[in-house]
Design an enzyme around this catalytic site. Structure first.
Site, PDB file in Angstrom:
ATOM      1  N   ASP A 169     -28.760  21.240 -21.126  1.00 45.36           N
ATOM      2  CA  ASP A 169     -29.163  20.330 -20.053  1.00 45.36           C
ATOM      3  C   ASP A 169     -30.403  20.866 -19.362  1.00 45.36           C
ATOM      4  OD1 ASP A 169     -27.983  22.523 -18.801  1.00 45.36           O
ATOM      5  OD2 ASP A 169     -27.283  21.335 -17.111  1.00 45.36           O
ATOM      6  N   ASP A 213     -18.959  32.246 -12.650  1.00 41.93           N
ATOM      7  CA  ASP A 213     -19.670  33.383 -13.237  1.00 41.93           C
ATOM      8  C   ASP A 213     -20.838  33.722 -12.333  1.00 41.93           C
ATOM      9  OD1 ASP A 213     -22.584  32.892 -14.641  1.00 41.93           O
ATOM     10  OD2 ASP A 213     -21.463  31.032 -14.396  1.00 41.93           O
ATOM     11  N   ASP A 252     -23.571  30.111 -22.034  1.00 41.72           N
ATOM     12  CA  ASP A 252     -24.380  29.043 -21.461  1.00 41.72           C
ATOM     13  C   ASP A 252     -25.307  28.514 -22.552  1.00 41.72           C
ATOM     14  OD1 ASP A 252     -26.376  30.919 -21.711  1.00 41.72           O
ATOM     15  OD2 ASP A 252     -26.511  31.350 -19.583  1.00 41.72           O
TER      16      ASP A 252
END
EC number: 2.4.2.29
Length: 374
Positions: A143, A264, A89
């Site tokens: 983000d 996930d 991530d």
């Protein structure tokens, strides 16, 4: 990375992600290795549960041990001895979770380290650089995870900034000449028109896959399903679809029914350490005294090491004594349960029997099948 789509059953998709480091059968569940380890498990044990790919946490691995130590080993694969695919991530969600100790600006995020209080700055460019150092097979754009609840105006401003950050992420990824894959993240909270705008902007930039972000952050389940039903059909069929941070077994089932390929979540591992175990007949709380003298396996339908070798009474005993082995055996089971669920979903899609599989899944737990909007 290459994505192959074999067959569909309704909106559900059966395919695979092909990497240089191995193939990932989809729909897939990725165990979470936050600090470069799935807690309490060796890579060999994780692989034995059926996992093809792991998730690593950019934010935490950047703070500790850091890029320099990672590079000395080669990359994250070498550091943790997992020579199969890894998705990382971007760190956006972890920064979002810091709350009052972070400040978000157009440039990036200023925050204090949760480890030592040091002032730190993270932006799209730095996130791409860290993930490059980690050697991530799938890199996620940086983000802002829109908080819930958010007004439509708040969600719009957040989503539009995430789009600008997506372009900066793409540009830096390309500047680094990273040979791996980059996924975009669709934001927009619970507002369908904002999700449309986000996806359109991401497609114009161009990514190897698309994640649905900003869900499982407190919104009602109905809103999650509604957004997935709205967004998934619009994502290009030849691109993988990833639902971030989800979830419970039923969330995986419902995501697959709506066209999601990748998931996930920390739930199977975190819950295992708390004695909360998933079985074919629902959840078993192994700390309950009823299991004190139960000689039966945790789940007779499970083929994991734990279920083949130990009784519920033994798992209860280990938990009561705070033995590390208890947490490890519980984790082995929960991860295998999740992988068996994904194997079952893949098989059902292949044979066109997904509806029957879903009905059996809910019936075995004494629950009704949620409606799927046409």
């Amino acid at each position: 990375m290459k994505f192959e789509l074999d067959t569909t059953d309704g909106r559900a998709r059966r395919g695979r992600l092909i990497f240089d480091r191995g193939t990932v059968e989809t729909p897939a569940f990725m165990p979470v290795g936050t600090y470069g380890t799935v807690k309490g498990m060796t890579p060999e044990e994780v692989r034995a549960t059926g996992a093809d790919i792991l998730l690593g946490n950019t934010f935490h691995l950047w703070l500790r041990p850091g890029e320099e130590i990672m590079r000395k080993h080669g990359d994250l694969h070498d550091f943790m001895n997992w020579q199969r695919p890894i998705l990382t991530d971007s760190g956006g969600f972890q920064v979002f979770s810091l709350g009052d100790i972070r400040k978000i600006t157009e440039e990036g995020v200023h925050f204090r380290s949760p480890i030592n209080g040091e002032k730190i700055f993270l932006d799209p460019e730095k996130s791409m650089q860290i993930q490059h150092a980690l050697g991530s097979d799938v890199v996620m754009i940086f983000d802002e995870c829109t908080p819930y609840p958010a007004t439509e105006d708040e969600a719009r401003k957040s989503m539009q900034m995430s789009l600008r950050w997506a372009k900066r992420s793409r540009d830096e990824f390309d500047r680094l000449e990273n040979p791996n894959s980059l996924f975009g993240i669709i934001q927009g909270s619970v507002y369908e028109d904002l999700r449309d705008e986000s996806l359109k902007g991401l497609v114009e930039i161009g990514f190897d896959g698309y994640a649905v972000g900003g869900l499982a952050v407190g919104e009602p389940k109905e809103d999650m399903h509604r957004i997935l039903e709205h967004v998934c059909p619009q994502i290009l069929a030849d691109k993988p679809r990833y639902l971030m941070g989800v979830g419970k077994p039923e969330d995986l089932v419902e995501g697959v029914r709506r066209g999601i390929d990748m998931f996930d979540c920390v739930m199977p591992t975190r819950n295992a350490r708390n004695g909360h175990l998933f079985t074919s007949e629902g959840v078993i709380k192994i700390r309950n005294a009823r299991h004190r003298d139960d000689t039966s396996p945790l789940d007779p339908k499970c083929d994991c090491y734990t279920c083949k070798n130990y009784s519920r009474a033994y798992l209860y005993h280990l938990d009561r004594c705070n033995e590390i082995l208890g947490a490890r055996l519980n984790t082995i089971h929960n991860l295998r349960y999740y992988q068996m669920l994904m194997e079952g979903l893949r098989g059902a899609i292949e044979t066109g029997t997904l509806d029957a599989f879903v009905k059996d899944f809910y019936t075995s737990q004494g629950r009704e099948v949620p409606e799927l909007v046409d």
